[in-house]
Scaffold this active site. Structure first.
Site, mmCIF file in Angstrom:
data_model
loop_
_atom_site.group_PDB
_atom_site.id
_atom_site.type_symbol
_atom_site.label_atom_id
_atom_site.label_comp_id
_atom_site.label_asym_id
_atom_site.label_seq_id
_atom_site.Cartn_x
_atom_site.Cartn_y
_atom_site.Cartn_z
ATOM 1 N N GLU A 431 1.052 -1.027 0.025
ATOM 2 C CA GLU A 431 0.125 -0.122 0.107
ATOM 3 C C GLU A 431 0.682 1.167 -0.168
ATOM 4 O O GLU A 431 0.329 2.051 -0.009
ATOM 5 C CB GLU A 431 -1.057 0.182 1.250
ATOM 6 C CG GLU A 431 -0.846 -0.254 2.542
ATOM 7 C CD GLU A 431 -1.575 -0.539 3.608
ATOM 8 O OE1 GLU A 431 -2.617 -0.426 2.976
ATOM 9 O OE2 GLU A 431 -0.939 -0.406 4.811
ATOM 10 N N CYS A 502 -7.383 -5.625 -1.688
ATOM 11 C CA CYS A 502 -8.416 -5.543 -1.044
ATOM 12 C C CYS A 502 -8.672 -4.033 -0.539
ATOM 13 O O CYS A 502 -9.211 -4.222 0.554
ATOM 14 C CB CYS A 502 -7.777 -6.420 0.879
ATOM 15 S SG CYS A 502 -6.474 -5.514 1.141
HETATM 16 C C1 PEP Z 1 -6.091 0.333 1.520
HETATM 17 O O1 PEP Z 1 -5.743 0.590 2.155
HETATM 18 O O2 PEP Z 1 -6.531 0.130 0.565
HETATM 19 C C2 PEP Z 1 -6.434 -1.258 3.109
HETATM 20 C C3 PEP Z 1 -7.420 -2.354 2.385
HETATM 21 O O3 PEP Z 1 -6.537 -0.695 3.952
HETATM 22 P P1 PEP Z 1 -7.382 0.493 5.149
HETATM 23 O O4 PEP Z 1 -8.088 1.240 4.550
HETATM 24 O O5 PEP Z 1 -7.650 0.132 6.170
HETATM 25 O O6 PEP Z 1 -6.199 1.722 5.173
HETATM 26 MG MG MG Z 2 -4.556 1.444 4.032
#
Ligand code: PEP
Ligand code: MG
Length: 544
Positions: A431, A502
């Protein structure tokens, strides 16, 4: 026909009669009282009554919208017990010899103003809450408690704004949608509405309140945020058609339950679900997800007023693993910081929290927190098919430290005679652009990658994901993001790791084929999108 535009917080269409939501507001007058003690007793009685009501609302919300969302009413009960709040009411009664209603109203205004002036968005939101609890107390004092009646037929509720307690009390059977003049898409009300599956448009503007009259006909487009008061024939039939199509789509998707996630040319992938807590498991199973691709474990911390203990975490992880009966469950370690703030972590205020002290950075510098979570995870591992995933990775050395801590925890548990599964997969979130760029170095160290497109987008495009003002600059299909995902997929496979997505982009079915062509092995989406993505996969033909 009059058209208004707001923000759709739940995509669906509704057509029906308007019911303007009227609060039975008690008008507060300042009156002189002689018996100060009796007045203070009235406050105590109102407080007990308000607490009783909140307890009931909490139980209702718990059933309807889950623990995380019901928690607001626990906060309300706590606010009712707050010493500063109560001292202020009592001291106004004592020093001014005034009635309880007036003392509560003045205290509510003072506290609401104080909260509203704070820098922190979380504290600012408490302003509405203090007003909500104070109105409840005043209603209890004057016997005007209760909501305006909703008629027997199904209606679209229109209001200036709805307090969380009002939203949860709405009888869902009779509500087609709700539309509010004010409110933000991150407010509790909006979150509750999404969870209650009620089409909702918020922030339509003040003028709308003068136009919307109970009994008038209205069409709500929760996709575009458009509101049509007394729509013309063309608009009405266009939206009715869309509504029928939506229903038909939903019905057809149900038929995909139990079917494989397989393309026309025979490629299979996994479609998993993202969850924030144990309460969401029902939705995961109901939508036939093949596993859980992201359990945002930080919600255990957000829901708690102190660090959740190893035992509390163990029980939560065990429950999820057991409920999924051998299907894959990927639990992400703590991702606190930035937009997810928890008081008891005592994090300093930062200029750029998204680029700050968060997620794995906290875990590596406060290993006692990290090790407690890892112990709970390893202990729970024998109850199912566990994967552990680490967020916000940027370097090889971070991952080396993480893996060393994991080994240390495992050794400690083994020395204590605790059984640990030998099939646990370890993975990292991709990410940050850094992680994608060095994915060839990271892949040999893990079993899997999971691309967090929400953060990957914010860091790649330099666009704060919390900032609504720059939404038009956020191109989620930007070539740079797609190239980083493709690069990560290639590197994962070259080193024997699998790769999933995800972030929200996983549910964007206009990209399903692109992801499959990149070799993505798993897509993890909100439970309600599982069947939609399955449908998209089943329509892809990669042989062409
Ligand atoms: C993302 O950053 O895409 C992720 C799935 O985590 P979060 O949205 O919880 O930061
Ligand atoms: Mg994230």
């Amino acid at each position: 026909m009059t058209i208004f535009e707001g923000k759709g917080v739940y995509g669906a269409i509704a057509l029906g009669k308007i019911s303007v939501f009227k609060r039975k507001e008690a008008s507060v007058k300042r009156t002189h009282v002689d018996d100060i003690e009796a007045e203070k007793k009235r406050v105590e009685t109102a407080k007990s009554k308000a607490t009783e009501q909140l307890q009931e609302i909490y139980s209702k919300a718990l059933k309807e919208v889950g623990e995380a969302n019901a928690q607001i009413f626990e906060i309300h009960m706590m606010m009712l017990e707050d010493d500063d709040y109560n001292d202020s009411i009592m001291s106004i009664i004592e020093t001014q010899s005034v009635n309880a209603e007036y003392a509560i109203a003045v205290t509510a205004d003072n506290f609401a103003e104080m909260f509203a002036s704070m820098d922190d968005a979380y504290m600012q939101a408490r302003s509405a809450d203090v007003k909500d609890i104070s109105n409840r107390m005043i209603s209890c004092l004057s016997g005007t408690e209760g909501m305006s009646d909703i008629s027997q037929e199904k209606v679209i509720i229109c209001a200036d704004d709805l307090a969380p307690s009002e939203t949860v009390l709405l009888d869902k059977e009779k509500v087609l949608a709700f539309v509010t003049a004010f409110g933000s898409s991150n407010s509790h009300t909006a979150i509750l509405a999404r969870n209650m599956n009620i089409p909702a448009v918020i922030g339509v503007g003040e003028e709308f309140l003068q136009t919307a009259k109970s009994g008038d006909f209205m069409a709500v487009d929760g996709y575009t945020g458009e509101i049509f008061v007394n729509p013309d024939e063309e608009t009405r039939s266009r939206l009715e058609k869309r509504q029928t199509e939506d229903e038909e789509k939903k019905r057809l998707l149900q038929e995909l339950k139990g079917k494989e996630n397989i393309t026309l040319d025979g490629k299979k992938i996994n479609i998993y679900a993202n969850i924030g807590g144990v309460d969401n498991i029902g939705a995961v199973l109901a939508n036939d997800a093949g596993g859980i691709g992201l359990f945002r474990s930080e919600f255990l911390y957000l829901e708690s007023s102190d660090f959740p203990t190893e035992e509390q975490q163990f029980l939560a992880y065990k429950k999820v693993l057991e409920s999924m009966a051998g299907k894959k469950v990927i639990i992400r370690t703590l991702d606190i910081g930035a937009d997810k703030q928890v008081d008891y972590f005592n994090l300093a205020k930062e200029e750029n929290p998204a680029l700050g002290y968060r997620a794995i950075r906290i875990c590596l510098t406060r290993p006692e927190i990290f090790k407690t979570q890892l112990r709970a995870l390893y202990r729970a591992s024998t109850y199912g098919n566990l994967g552990i995933m680490f967020p916000m990775i940027t370097s090889v050395s971070e991952l080396e430290q993480i893996l060393a801590i994991c080994d240390e925890v495992k050794k400690e548990l083994c020395a204590d005679g605790v059984m640990i599964s030998d099939k646990i997969e370890l993975g990292i979130m991709i990410e940050t652009p850094a992680a994608a760029i060095i994915s060839d170095r990271l892949a040999p160290m893990v079993d899997f990658f999971s691309v967090g497109t929400n953060d990957l987008t914010q860091y790649t495009l330099a666009c704060d994901r919390q900032n609504a003002a720059i939404e038009s600059f956020v191109d989620t299909h930007h070539e740079a993001i797609l190239r980083l995902i493709e690069m990560s997929a290639k590197n994962a496979h070259e080193h024997g790791a699998w790769i999933g997505i995800c972030g929200e982009l996983a549910a964007d079915t206009s990209l399903t084929e692109t992801f499959l062509r990149m070799g993505i092995d798993e897509l993890s989406v909100s439970p309600t999108f599982v069947l939609k993505v399955r449908d998209a996969v089943r329509h892809c033909d990669l042989s062409k």
